[in-house]
Design a protein around this motif. Structure first.
Motif, PDB file in Angstrom:
ATOM      1  N   VAL A  66       0.789  -1.232   0.108  1.00 41.44           N
ATOM      2  CA  VAL A  66      -0.126   0.126   0.007  1.00 41.44           C
ATOM      3  C   VAL A  66       0.805   1.399  -0.090  1.00 41.44           C
ATOM      4  CG1 VAL A  66      -1.616   1.338   1.433  1.00 41.44           C
ATOM      5  CG2 VAL A  66      -1.963  -1.300   1.031  1.00 41.44           C
ATOM      6  N   ARG A  67       2.017   1.093   0.836  1.00 43.86           N
ATOM      7  CA  ARG A  67       2.795   2.502   0.969  1.00 43.86           C
ATOM      8  C   ARG A  67       3.741   2.845  -0.236  1.00 43.86           C
ATOM      9  NH1 ARG A  67       5.160   2.786   7.048  1.00 43.86           N
ATOM     10  NH2 ARG A  67       3.441   3.200   7.936  1.00 43.86           N
ATOM     11  N   ARG A  68       3.755   1.663  -0.908  1.00 43.92           N
ATOM     12  CA  ARG A  68       4.674   1.985  -2.374  1.00 43.92           C
ATOM     13  C   ARG A  68       3.882   2.345  -3.366  1.00 43.92           C
ATOM     14  NH1 ARG A  68       8.945   2.672  -5.380  1.00 43.92           N
ATOM     15  NH2 ARG A  68       8.844   1.765  -7.532  1.00 43.92           N
ATOM     16  N   HIS A  75       0.156   3.234  -3.463  1.00 38.61           N
ATOM     17  CA  HIS A  75      -1.099   4.058  -3.049  1.00 38.61           C
ATOM     18  C   HIS A  75      -1.228   5.354  -3.783  1.00 38.61           C
ATOM     19  CE1 HIS A  75      -5.218   5.020  -1.342  1.00 38.61           C
ATOM     20  NE2 HIS A  75      -4.639   6.219  -1.091  1.00 38.61           N
ATOM     21  N   GLY A  76       0.018   6.246  -3.514  1.00 32.92           N
ATOM     22  CA  GLY A  76      -0.011   7.551  -3.791  1.00 32.92           C
ATOM     23  C   GLY A  76       0.160   7.585  -5.346  1.00 32.92           C
ATOM     24  N   MET A  77       0.724   6.566  -5.852  1.00 30.93           N
ATOM     25  CA  MET A  77       0.739   6.615  -7.576  1.00 30.93           C
ATOM     26  C   MET A  77      -0.656   6.276  -8.026  1.00 30.93           C
ATOM     27  SD  MET A  77       3.383   8.165  -8.203  1.00 30.93           S
ATOM     28  CE  MET A  77       5.084   8.441  -7.883  1.00 30.93           C
ATOM     29  N   MET A  78      -1.110   5.297  -7.306  1.00 29.40           N
ATOM     30  CA  MET A  78      -2.643   4.900  -7.796  1.00 29.40           C
ATOM     31  C   MET A  78      -3.359   5.840  -7.868  1.00 29.40           C
ATOM     32  SD  MET A  78      -2.483   1.328  -5.763  1.00 29.40           S
ATOM     33  CE  MET A  78      -4.361   0.962  -5.974  1.00 29.40           C
ATOM     34  N   VAL A  79      -3.713   7.008  -6.827  1.00 30.53           N
ATOM     35  CA  VAL A  79      -4.328   8.070  -6.886  1.00 30.53           C
ATOM     36  C   VAL A  79      -3.805   9.045  -7.949  1.00 30.53           C
ATOM     37  CG1 VAL A  79      -5.067  10.250  -5.531  1.00 30.53           C
ATOM     38  CG2 VAL A  79      -4.813   7.830  -4.249  1.00 30.53           C
ATOM     39  N   SER A  80      -2.572   8.889  -8.149  1.00 35.01           N
ATOM     40  CA  SER A  80      -2.020   9.960  -9.206  1.00 35.01           C
ATOM     41  C   SER A  80      -2.682   9.336 -10.589  1.00 35.01           C
ATOM     42  CB  SER A  80      -0.620   9.889  -9.341  1.00 35.01           C
ATOM     43  OG  SER A  80      -0.135  10.811 -10.298  1.00 35.01           O
ATOM     44  N   VAL A  81      -2.754   7.992 -10.855  1.00 33.98           N
ATOM     45  CA  VAL A  81      -3.280   7.561 -12.175  1.00 33.98           C
ATOM     46  C   VAL A  81      -4.729   7.835 -12.115  1.00 33.98           C
ATOM     47  CG1 VAL A  81      -3.636   5.429 -13.599  1.00 33.98           C
ATOM     48  CG2 VAL A  81      -1.193   6.169 -12.521  1.00 33.98           C
ATOM     49  N   ALA A  82      -5.458   7.426 -11.267  1.00 38.75           N
ATOM     50  CA  ALA A  82      -6.785   7.599 -11.027  1.00 38.75           C
ATOM     51  C   ALA A  82      -7.464   8.958 -11.450  1.00 38.75           C
ATOM     52  CB  ALA A  82      -7.537   7.206  -9.830  1.00 38.75           C
ATOM     53  N   ARG A  83      -6.550   9.939 -11.166  1.00 35.42           N
ATOM     54  CA  ARG A  83      -6.882  11.487 -11.153  1.00 35.42           C
ATOM     55  C   ARG A  83      -6.800  11.501 -12.594  1.00 35.42           C
ATOM     56  NH1 ARG A  83      -8.682  15.393 -11.737  1.00 35.42           N
ATOM     57  NH2 ARG A  83      -8.468  17.391 -10.838  1.00 35.42           N
ATOM     58  N   SER A  84      -6.027  10.818 -13.745  1.00 38.49           N
ATOM     59  CA  SER A  84      -6.156  11.075 -14.787  1.00 38.49           C
ATOM     60  C   SER A  84      -7.566  10.736 -15.656  1.00 38.49           C
ATOM     61  CB  SER A  84      -5.167  10.220 -15.729  1.00 38.49           C
ATOM     62  OG  SER A  84      -3.879  10.408 -15.359  1.00 38.49           O
ATOM     63  N   PHE A  85      -8.181  10.065 -14.959  1.00 38.87           N
ATOM     64  CA  PHE A  85      -9.575   9.463 -15.444  1.00 38.87           C
ATOM     65  C   PHE A  85     -10.760  10.442 -14.882  1.00 38.87           C
ATOM     66  CE2 PHE A  85      -7.027   5.904 -15.745  1.00 38.87           C
ATOM     67  CZ  PHE A  85      -7.466   5.264 -17.200  1.00 38.87           C
ATOM     68  N   VAL A 141      13.207   8.888 -11.277  1.00 35.32           N
ATOM     69  CA  VAL A 141      11.776   8.730 -11.189  1.00 35.32           C
ATOM     70  C   VAL A 141      11.431   7.530 -10.754  1.00 35.32           C
ATOM     71  CG1 VAL A 141       9.458   8.333 -12.456  1.00 35.32           C
ATOM     72  CG2 VAL A 141      11.111  10.282 -13.198  1.00 35.32           C
ATOM     73  N   ARG A 142      12.295   6.535 -10.988  1.00 37.10           N
ATOM     74  CA  ARG A 142      12.153   5.047 -10.497  1.00 37.10           C
ATOM     75  C   ARG A 142      12.232   4.939  -8.886  1.00 37.10           C
ATOM     76  NH1 ARG A 142      15.344   1.906 -14.383  1.00 37.10           N
ATOM     77  NH2 ARG A 142      13.619   2.368 -15.583  1.00 37.10           N
ATOM     78  N   ARG A 143      13.094   5.867  -8.576  1.00 36.25           N
ATOM     79  CA  ARG A 143      13.457   5.759  -7.220  1.00 36.25           C
ATOM     80  C   ARG A 143      12.603   6.858  -6.312  1.00 36.25           C
ATOM     81  NH1 ARG A 143      19.750   5.416  -6.335  1.00 36.25           N
ATOM     82  NH2 ARG A 143      18.770   5.453  -4.192  1.00 36.25           N
ATOM     83  N   VAL A 144      11.826   7.471  -6.931  1.00 38.09           N
ATOM     84  CA  VAL A 144      10.821   8.470  -6.308  1.00 38.09           C
ATOM     85  C   VAL A 144       9.881   7.719  -5.151  1.00 38.09           C
ATOM     86  CG1 VAL A 144       8.737   9.827  -6.630  1.00 38.09           C
ATOM     87  CG2 VAL A 144      10.785  10.317  -7.925  1.00 38.09           C
ATOM     88  N   GLU A 145       9.872   8.281  -4.059  1.00 34.26           N
ATOM     89  CA  GLU A 145       8.765   7.918  -3.225  1.00 34.26           C
ATOM     90  C   GLU A 145       7.462   8.451  -3.384  1.00 34.26           C
ATOM     91  OE1 GLU A 145      10.374   8.226   0.764  1.00 34.26           O
ATOM     92  OE2 GLU A 145      12.165   7.068   0.251  1.00 34.26           O
ATOM     93  N   GLY A 146       6.299   7.522  -3.626  1.00 38.15           N
ATOM     94  CA  GLY A 146       5.066   8.260  -3.964  1.00 38.15           C
ATOM     95  C   GLY A 146       4.662   8.749  -2.559  1.00 38.15           C
ATOM     96  N   PRO A 147       3.762   9.692  -2.638  1.00 37.86           N
ATOM     97  CA  PRO A 147       3.008  10.027  -1.563  1.00 37.86           C
ATOM     98  C   PRO A 147       2.505   8.760  -0.634  1.00 37.86           C
ATOM     99  CG  PRO A 147       1.697  10.911  -3.472  1.00 37.86           C
ATOM    100  CD  PRO A 147       3.194  10.072  -3.857  1.00 37.86           C
ATOM    101  N   ALA A 148       2.536   8.715   0.486  1.00 37.26           N
ATOM    102  CA  ALA A 148       2.057   7.801   1.358  1.00 37.26           C
ATOM    103  C   ALA A 148       0.470   7.958   1.681  1.00 37.26           C
ATOM    104  CB  ALA A 148       2.868   7.913   2.729  1.00 37.26           C
TER     105      ALA A 148
END
Lengths: 257, 106
Positions: free
Chosen positions: A49-51, A53-63, B51-58
């Protein structure tokens, strides 16, 4: 409310979630993380989730139309992942599967909002990767790129880690570019998998990816150029060091712009 | 031969090894002869690494806690379907009239 809504009887049967989504990435070896998840390892789930979640929100935001809805879509996706894990056959990678679910849900939500996600759009984005003023009329470099010092992600630039700046630049990309860069470069998905998940043509994906990467590169370039001792100042700093090493007077941390 | 400007537009394909014929070979030829373009491609590659090593927002702690609770509940109740474990979550907030619309499933 999101949690309660998910308990509606019969909803689970309505899933169009591609439980058996098959990406182009061939899964030839057991995924240790998947095995831990199937063994109900809560630590593994938390790390997942920590890895992502944030990027999932980011991708969902495109839709979808707002960050709040994108957050709901991401959380809803996690619940579907929890639900589907026991039936996940591992024929695609876990990441492919999760993002396929996310895109499905985001697309459904967008349709309900009357939105049509458009990954072909590059509106407002200059067609060139590099500022055209950087080139001479014959297409050769008029302002050639200047060397960066080694990009240590943990290096402090303008008071923050370089990696944090990169995260901001990524977050600031136009939505379609951001989604492609997230899936391809952050998540490491194969081109065909990312293309299918986002529903974008191969040609558009290539354009969006290149423009997104270039924007981040240009942002880093601007940042490093502003930062003492980096970018185009690096050569000057090395000269400054040399002067100091030679025993001449002069401050060591002189900033030359 | 390609111009530097054209090479910057094709650099992404070169990076991803998606273009091994035609324009791709021309890019390789150009890069062999043009240090500034080699530098540009190198910087693009470093950008991708970064970018590969960026930490996404928790996720915020509340969200993370709820997801972990759902994971725990599902683990305890499997192989029953998801609707069971979620319905027994003790702290599942009550739906308000304005926000109780079920989330559509993908």
């Amino acid at each position: 409310m999101r949690w309660q809504a998910l308990t509606t009887p019969g909803q689970a049967a309505q899933h169009a979630i591609p439980i058996n989504f098959i990406g182009t990435t061939r899964v030839t070896e057991p995924d240790p993380l998947l095995e831990r998840l199937l063994a109900k390892d809560e630590t593994a789930f938390k790390a997942l989730v920590r890895r992502h979640h944030g990027m999932m929100v980011s991708v969902a935001r495109s839709f979808v139309g707002s960050h709040a809805i994108a957050e709901e879509v991401a959380q809803d996706t996690w619940l579907a992942v929890i639900d589907g894990l026991p039936r996940f056959e591992g024929r695609s990678t876990l990441k492919n599967w999760i993002f396929a679910i996310l895109a499905n849900k985001a697309r459904t939500r967008a349709e309900r909002e009357g939105r049509i996600p458009n990954f072909a759009a590059v509106d407002g984005d200059p067609p060139e990767t590099v500022d055209p003023n950087g080139f001479a009329p014959d297409g050769s470099w008029a302002v050639p790129p200047v060397a960066w010092e080694e990009l240590d992600p943990e290096r402090i630039v303008a008071g923050r880690q370089l990696m944090a700046h990169a995260a901001d630049l990524l977050d600031g990309l136009p939505a379609a570019q951001r989604s492609v860069v997230v899936l391809r470069d952050f998540e490491g998905l194969e081109p065909e998998d990312a293309r299918r998940i986002l529903g974008v043509s191969e040609a558009n994906q290539r354009v969006l990816l290149h423009r997104g990467r270039s924007r981040i590169r240009n942002g880093l370039m601007a940042l490093l150029a502003r930062s003492p001792g980096q970018g185009h100042n690096a050569r000057q700093r090395s000269i400054s060091k040399k002067v100091n090493n030679d025993g001449n007077a002069g401050p060591r941390d002189v900033t030359l712009y | 031969m390609l111009t530097c400007r054209e090479v910057t537009e094709l650099a992404g394909d070169h990076l991803d090894r998606e273009s091994c014929t035609g324009a791709g070979l021309q890019v390789q030829l150009h890069l062999a002869l043009c240090p500034p373009c080699r530098l540009f491609v190198h910087q693009l590659a470093r950008t991708v690494e970064l970018v590969r090593r960026v930490e996404g927002p928790a996720p915020d702690p509340e969200t993370e806690g709820r997801l972990l609770k759902a994971f725990r509940a599902a683990a305890e109740c499997q192989p029953q379907p998801l609707s069971e474990p979620l319905s027994v979550m003790p702290d599942a907030p009550d739906p308000s009239p304005s926000s109780g619309t079920p989330i559509p499933r993908g």
